[in-house]
Design an enzyme around this catalytic site. Structure first.
Site, short mmCIF file in Angstrom:
data_model
loop_
_atom_site.label_atom_id
_atom_site.label_comp_id
_atom_site.label_asym_id
_atom_site.label_seq_id
_atom_site.Cartn_x
_atom_site.Cartn_y
_atom_site.Cartn_z
N ASP A 51 71.77 31.02 19.42
CA ASP A 51 71.88 30.77 20.86
C ASP A 51 71.46 29.33 21.17
O ASP A 51 71.52 28.89 22.32
CB ASP A 51 71.11 31.80 21.69
N SER A 52 71.07 28.58 20.12
CA SER A 52 70.86 27.14 20.27
C SER A 52 72.18 26.46 20.65
O SER A 52 72.19 25.28 21.03
CB SER A 52 70.29 26.52 18.99
N ASP A 90 73.22 35.57 17.17
CA ASP A 90 72.09 35.77 18.09
C ASP A 90 72.50 36.61 19.28
O ASP A 90 73.54 36.34 19.91
CB ASP A 90 71.60 34.41 18.63
N LYS A 120 70.82 39.00 15.54
CA LYS A 120 69.41 38.58 15.49
C LYS A 120 68.81 38.71 16.89
O LYS A 120 69.46 38.35 17.88
CB LYS A 120 69.28 37.13 15.00
N GLU A 122 65.07 38.21 19.20
CA GLU A 122 63.73 37.59 19.23
C GLU A 122 62.70 38.59 19.75
O GLU A 122 62.91 39.20 20.81
CB GLU A 122 63.74 36.37 20.16
N GLU A 189 59.60 31.04 13.11
CA GLU A 189 59.80 29.68 13.63
C GLU A 189 58.48 29.04 14.03
O GLU A 189 57.68 29.61 14.78
CB GLU A 189 60.75 29.74 14.85
O1 KIV Z 1 69.33 29.70 17.82
C1 KIV Z 1 68.92 29.17 16.78
O2 KIV Z 1 69.38 28.11 16.35
C2 KIV Z 1 67.83 29.82 16.06
C3 KIV Z 1 67.25 29.09 14.89
C4 KIV Z 1 66.36 28.01 15.36
C5 KIV Z 1 66.56 30.00 13.96
O3 KIV Z 1 67.43 30.88 16.40
#
Ligand code: KIV
Length: 271
Positions: A51-52, A90, A120, A122, A189
């Site tokens: 989600d980055s 994500d 994934k 969080e 992280e």
């Molecule tokens: O969204 C992302 O890029 C991440 C990584 C930093 C692990 O969750």
């Protein structure tokens, strides 16, 4: 014998075997077809459609605004490019925290509409119900603890997490809970290296670090960061493998100059 070199397709079981074999797992983010194709052909083990994308692709300050539809768009572009890597997607902010039934239907949308291989999420024990429900549908789940950017407004800053004993203890409990629930791997992280190593040693599932030192089972970086595309972002944990900001800037400036001067196109570059 190397596990990862001999596989045609990386699966969650391959990652587990790599940990058992002491082979480090390589993971990078990917958000689009062209970049994902190069990353996959380079031999990466896992591509994270992070989600980055909210930051590096869309220019938002945080990861919170990206939507489920946008994540599915990015993930489906990556899926079309990749032949070997495991693709983890994500789940965006708001798609799994409140209600485990909604979490399951959102995870199913990701799997059906993008073709990704895993999701994934969080968080720790507070989202365990969502994780367990997603797992009932046979969807592999990767956990993410430590600095969890979707909670940035709770933390207030992006500094190293779990330096204090209480938070470190909670992180270890959360990691154990994620493993017991059935997660196939966990991202840690920005936490102290010693703590990350302790978690990696005490769990059987692979632990992938970002800013968590070398004592874990693998590493992940945001691809734009490791390529040096964003020249304003240089945290201590980031190793830059290129300076694409400079190289791209020079290429764009050269092109502009050539167009303006009439140097481009030349006789060989026309019909
Ligand atoms: O969204 C992302 O890029 C991440 C990584 C930093 C692990 O969750």
């Amino acid at each position: 014998m190397s596990v990862h070199k001999n596989v045609k397709r990386v699966t969650t079981n391959v990652l587990l075997e790599m940990k058992q074999n002491g082979e480090k797992i390589s993971m990078l983010t990917g958000y689009d077809f062209s970049m994902a194709r190069i990353i996959d052909q380079a031999g990466i083990d896992v591509i994270l459609v992070g989600d980055s994308a909210s930051n590096v692709m869309a220019g938002h300050e945080t990861t919170l605004p990206i939507t489920l539809d946008q994540m599915i768009y990015h993930a489906s572009s990556v899926v079309r490019a990749v032949e070997r890597a495991l693709i983890v997607v994500d789940m965006p902010f708001g798609s799994y925290q409140g209600n485990s039934k909604e979490a399951l239907s959102n995870a199913i949308r990701i799997m059906k509409e993008s073709g990704g291989h895993a999701v994934k999420l969080e968080g720790g024990q507070e989202i365990i119900e969502s994780i367990k429900r997603i797992l009932t549908a046979g969807i592999p789940v990767m956990g993410h603890l430590g600095l969890t950017p979707q909670s940035i407004y709770k933390f207030g800053t992006y500094v190293v997490r779990a330096k204090e004993e209480d938070e470190a203890k909670l992180l270890i409990e959360d990691a154990k809970a994620l493993e017991a629930a059935g997660c196939f791997a966990i991202v840690l992280e920005k936490i102290p290296a010693k703590l990350a190593q302790q978690v990696a040693k005490s769990l059987t599932i692979p632990i992938i670090g970002i800013g968590a030192g070398g004592g874990v089972d693998g590493q992940v970086l945001v691809v734009h960061d490791m390529l040096g595309i964003n020249n304003e972002f240089s945290p201590r944990f980031l190793r830059k493998y290129n300076n694409l900001f400079e190289q791209m800037m020079t290429s764009f400036q050269d092109y502009i100059k050539d167009v303006k001067t009439g140097d481009f196109p030349n006789e060989n570059e026309q019909y």
